[in-house]
Design a protein around this motif. Sequence first.
Motif, PDB file in Angstrom:
ATOM      1  N   LEU A 181     -14.444   2.398  -9.286  1.00 34.55           N
ATOM      2  CA  LEU A 181     -12.936   2.350  -9.216  1.00 34.55           C
ATOM      3  C   LEU A 181     -12.658   0.884  -9.409  1.00 34.55           C
ATOM      4  N   LEU A 182     -13.763  -0.024 -10.201  1.00 31.41           N
ATOM      5  CA  LEU A 182     -13.141  -1.357 -10.517  1.00 31.41           C
ATOM      6  C   LEU A 182     -12.335  -1.278 -11.674  1.00 31.41           C
ATOM      7  N   ILE A 183     -12.132  -0.164 -12.615  1.00 33.33           N
ATOM      8  CA  ILE A 183     -11.712   0.228 -13.715  1.00 33.33           C
ATOM      9  C   ILE A 183     -10.352   0.679 -13.562  1.00 33.33           C
ATOM     10  N   PRO A 184     -10.017   1.533 -12.657  1.00 32.12           N
ATOM     11  CA  PRO A 184      -8.479   1.671 -12.250  1.00 32.12           C
ATOM     12  C   PRO A 184      -7.547   0.435 -11.611  1.00 32.12           C
ATOM     13  N   TRP A 185      -8.690  -0.036 -10.663  1.00 29.89           N
ATOM     14  CA  TRP A 185      -8.137  -1.250 -10.081  1.00 29.89           C
ATOM     15  C   TRP A 185      -7.838  -2.185 -11.218  1.00 29.89           C
ATOM     16  N   ALA A 186      -8.463  -2.819 -12.045  1.00 29.29           N
ATOM     17  CA  ALA A 186      -8.263  -3.713 -13.052  1.00 29.29           C
ATOM     18  C   ALA A 186      -6.783  -3.037 -13.778  1.00 29.29           C
ATOM     19  N   LEU A 187      -6.716  -1.999 -14.080  1.00 32.08           N
ATOM     20  CA  LEU A 187      -5.683  -1.391 -14.844  1.00 32.08           C
ATOM     21  C   LEU A 187      -4.457  -1.492 -13.789  1.00 32.08           C
ATOM     22  N   THR A 188      -4.439  -1.198 -12.526  1.00 29.83           N
ATOM     23  CA  THR A 188      -3.523  -1.333 -11.541  1.00 29.83           C
ATOM     24  C   THR A 188      -3.081  -2.651 -11.439  1.00 29.83           C
ATOM     25  N   LEU A 189      -3.887  -3.862 -11.395  1.00 33.20           N
ATOM     26  CA  LEU A 189      -3.399  -5.275 -11.577  1.00 33.20           C
ATOM     27  C   LEU A 189      -2.710  -5.580 -12.848  1.00 33.20           C
ATOM     28  N   TRP A 190      -3.169  -5.135 -13.796  1.00 30.09           N
ATOM     29  CA  TRP A 190      -2.353  -5.313 -15.192  1.00 30.09           C
ATOM     30  C   TRP A 190      -1.114  -4.813 -15.267  1.00 30.09           C
ATOM     31  N   LEU A 191      -0.959  -3.400 -14.822  1.00 30.04           N
ATOM     32  CA  LEU A 191       0.243  -2.824 -14.829  1.00 30.04           C
ATOM     33  C   LEU A 191       1.164  -3.386 -13.716  1.00 30.04           C
ATOM     34  N   TRP A 294       9.713   8.871 -19.512  1.00 34.02           N
ATOM     35  CA  TRP A 294      10.437   7.949 -19.003  1.00 34.02           C
ATOM     36  C   TRP A 294       9.987   6.445 -18.737  1.00 34.02           C
ATOM     37  N   ARG A 295       8.914   6.205 -19.503  1.00 35.17           N
ATOM     38  CA  ARG A 295       8.298   4.970 -19.653  1.00 35.17           C
ATOM     39  C   ARG A 295       8.043   4.168 -18.365  1.00 35.17           C
ATOM     40  N   ARG A 296       7.238   5.065 -17.644  1.00 31.06           N
ATOM     41  CA  ARG A 296       6.760   4.670 -16.359  1.00 31.06           C
ATOM     42  C   ARG A 296       5.430   4.784 -16.269  1.00 31.06           C
ATOM     43  N   PRO A 297       4.685   3.739 -16.758  1.00 34.28           N
ATOM     44  CA  PRO A 297       3.080   3.687 -16.955  1.00 34.28           C
ATOM     45  C   PRO A 297       2.651   3.613 -15.554  1.00 34.28           C
ATOM     46  N   GLU A 298       3.338   3.067 -14.531  1.00 33.90           N
ATOM     47  CA  GLU A 298       2.569   3.099 -13.158  1.00 33.90           C
ATOM     48  C   GLU A 298       2.360   4.573 -12.736  1.00 33.90           C
ATOM     49  N   ARG A 299       2.810   5.384 -13.006  1.00 26.90           N
ATOM     50  CA  ARG A 299       2.874   6.878 -12.816  1.00 26.90           C
ATOM     51  C   ARG A 299       1.681   7.540 -13.108  1.00 26.90           C
ATOM     52  N   LEU A 300       0.948   6.654 -13.927  1.00 25.88           N
ATOM     53  CA  LEU A 300      -0.355   7.359 -14.514  1.00 25.88           C
ATOM     54  C   LEU A 300      -1.497   6.715 -13.403  1.00 25.88           C
ATOM     55  N   LEU A 301      -1.264   5.646 -12.532  1.00 23.81           N
ATOM     56  CA  LEU A 301      -2.337   5.267 -11.992  1.00 23.81           C
ATOM     57  C   LEU A 301      -2.946   6.138 -10.901  1.00 23.81           C
ATOM     58  N   PRO A 302      -2.458   6.942  -9.938  1.00 17.28           N
ATOM     59  CA  PRO A 302      -3.147   8.142  -9.317  1.00 17.28           C
ATOM     60  C   PRO A 302      -3.855   8.930 -10.229  1.00 17.28           C
ATOM     61  N   LEU A 303      -3.465   9.074 -11.580  1.00 16.53           N
ATOM     62  CA  LEU A 303      -4.399  10.117 -12.433  1.00 16.53           C
ATOM     63  C   LEU A 303      -5.510   9.237 -12.764  1.00 16.53           C
ATOM     64  N   LEU A 304      -5.610   7.907 -12.890  1.00 19.47           N
ATOM     65  CA  LEU A 304      -6.577   7.020 -13.132  1.00 19.47           C
ATOM     66  C   LEU A 304      -7.449   7.131 -11.829  1.00 19.47           C
ATOM     67  N   TRP A 305      -7.023   6.954 -10.737  1.00 15.01           N
ATOM     68  CA  TRP A 305      -7.929   6.695  -9.702  1.00 15.01           C
ATOM     69  C   TRP A 305      -8.602   7.956  -9.526  1.00 15.01           C
ATOM     70  N   TRP A 306      -8.290   8.952  -9.828  1.00 12.14           N
ATOM     71  CA  TRP A 306      -8.696  10.188  -9.517  1.00 12.14           C
ATOM     72  C   TRP A 306      -9.859  10.494 -10.772  1.00 12.14           C
ATOM     73  N   ALA A 310     -14.177  11.184 -11.966  1.00 14.37           N
ATOM     74  CA  ALA A 310     -14.575  12.280 -12.669  1.00 14.37           C
ATOM     75  C   ALA A 310     -15.197  12.087 -13.854  1.00 14.37           C
ATOM     76  N   LEU A 311     -14.712  11.254 -14.896  1.00 15.03           N
ATOM     77  CA  LEU A 311     -15.266  10.972 -16.040  1.00 15.03           C
ATOM     78  C   LEU A 311     -16.654  10.262 -16.047  1.00 15.03           C
ATOM     79  N   GLY A 312     -16.549   9.624 -15.070  1.00 17.08           N
ATOM     80  CA  GLY A 312     -18.035   8.557 -15.134  1.00 17.08           C
ATOM     81  C   GLY A 312     -19.211   9.616 -14.962  1.00 17.08           C
ATOM     82  N   PHE A 313     -18.924  10.780 -13.796  1.00 12.46           N
ATOM     83  CA  PHE A 313     -19.839  11.536 -13.405  1.00 12.46           C
ATOM     84  C   PHE A 313     -20.004  12.841 -14.615  1.00 12.46           C
ATOM     85  N   SER A 314     -19.162  12.914 -15.484  1.00 11.33           N
ATOM     86  CA  SER A 314     -19.077  13.822 -16.394  1.00 11.33           C
ATOM     87  C   SER A 314     -19.885  13.341 -17.595  1.00 11.33           C
ATOM     88  N   LEU A 315     -20.431  12.142 -17.847  1.00  8.18           N
ATOM     89  CA  LEU A 315     -21.198  11.818 -18.794  1.00  8.18           C
ATOM     90  C   LEU A 315     -22.762  12.292 -18.450  1.00  8.18           C
TER      91      LEU A 315
END
Length: 636
Positions: A181-191, A294-306, A310-315
């Motif tokens: 979750l540090l990955i979506p957290w860092a992206l959240t701080l950036w956005l 709509w150029r609302r990148p913050e709307r991607l955040l729930p998708l990133l947190w989910w 899932a991507l990490g465990f799919s490797l």
Amino acid sequence: MGWWIALLLILMFGFAIRMAGLLAVRHNYDHSFPIAQAVLLLDRWEWPLEGQRTTVGLPASPLTSWALAPAVGLFRHPWAIHGVAAMLDVLALALLARLLRARFEGTIVTSVVLLAAASPWRLYFARGTWLPAWFPVVVTGWLALLWPCLTNGRRLSDRRALIGWALAAISVQIHPVGGLLLIPWALTLWLCGCSRRAWGFGLLSFVLWLLPTLPGLWGQRGGILSLRGPEGLWPDTPVAFAHALRMISGRHFAEVWAAPVPEFLVFGANAGATALELLIALGAFRALAAAIVWRRPERLLPLLWWGVPALGFSLRWPYPIHVHYLVPALPSGSLLLAEGLQQWIRWTRWRGAPVALGVGIAWLWAALVVQADRHALQRPWTGNIEELPMRDSVRLAQELWGWLAQDPHAQVILPAGCSETIPLWLVGLAGRALSIRCGFHAERLAFAHHRHAVVHVLAGPAGTPPLLAPLGYPPSWSLQLTDGSWLALYVVRPGEARPSVALDLPTDVGWRLLGYTLQEREEALEVITLWSVERLPWDPMQWSWHMQPFHHLLNQQGHQLENPSGFGVPGFLWREGDIYVDRTSVRLPPLEGLRLEIGLFDPNRGVRAHFLRPEGQADTLTVWRQGENHPVRGRR
């Protein structure tokens, strides 16, 4: 007011359904570990530096054990501790409602929280005290902290960012997979455009929160350095995304846990799961469209947190990773479901649809959960004592509490060869720092003590409990389970283990032969010897010793005919004041003039103990001659 009453009723329903099924929970080693560590911290001041080992080979932080210590100190009962876990998950439901309320209308919030309250896979985690059960409340609180950014794209304040860094450290300490979750957290701080000061102080606070875990990590540095990353960029079968969906939709729960159930319930569960998964997918696509169009990148955040877990465990990882560790994706999955429901309302113009869907699926899930609990109570026992349902485990704990109330220093002995996890499981179940060892054998070896009671714990898959053969004792307490298996306690009080022939002969290894009991049969001689440990040898290699009685059957010429050994006790089990009651059967050939000598030897070191007698030392003692009368005493 009506919405708040509905939310309160949902939270009450969520807590009730979590508590109602506790009888069927298998309070196994995973559940007991943090409780046992908290018990040892409170009773023995053993401060844990490492938590439970995980499937990736690394230990988790002992944070959950420390956090459970106050609850364990107050309650000391497994139901109460599991109740604390259920309350935490209900708190997560309330935080989820707070998060959703900031953006979605009341019908959507009510439906999503109701589905989260009744979700069968979530119930599977939330009833337990194991590590993944802590993720929903921490991650939901984390997302609720970010709600201004997640919903409106507002700048994240420095105060919220610092608290977020603390929650990031907590998620990592719950389990190593929290680090994903540090990955979506860092992206959240950036956005969300945090200041450099928030980044700097946040990173510092993150490191400070991790300081208590550094000793444990340092002790495991070899394992950490040997870990390998994913073996491929994409798996052969990307099942993790399917599992992340399944945890929200409840798919396959009817077939996996609740079966057998009527076909219409299975069909209804799968139909509801399909509808929920389509809504989650709709919410994910809507978030993508909002970010691009709509150029609302913050709307991607729930998708990133989910999606990041899932991507990490799919490797393809070189070691197994349990799909249960996708629990951190549960809160963000509920956010995607809310997005999908909102879009559905816009298409259909039917605002009552989410409530109808939520109530219908929640009712179906509740029926499946009740059936799964009934099935768990009747499921055939696996043979592992840790797999007992909570109902029966608590009965065992209550019996142990009774004996501890009579003698706080009573010892608990488990069968020889028991799993290394069972002693810690029993400590967590009883909520007491018990003195536990594995070592007795119902047919061959029993334990007693000069000053304290000894409780032998035995379980079996079928039939009735046997006698504790070396003493001829029936069970002091037994429990017959639904599937025919049984659980039994054999209690030996001080002074009850007495031989027919008392000797009190010391040896040069610190053991003393208290005496023996003989039972002559047609073709065999049963020999029961009682050995007392009066002092422990000073030897750093004592753990490798293994003293066991030997029995030499000799003919008239002194030639050895039989040489059976006793069961024996390894050195790491010895305790001062112990009495070991060893039962051995010696086959008698059809000869005259036979005699039996006994002694004590260590096969690991190849040495014999010597009896210290007034007339001198001897390594054997004659206890039986054919044709002579020998007193027999015992409860046989």
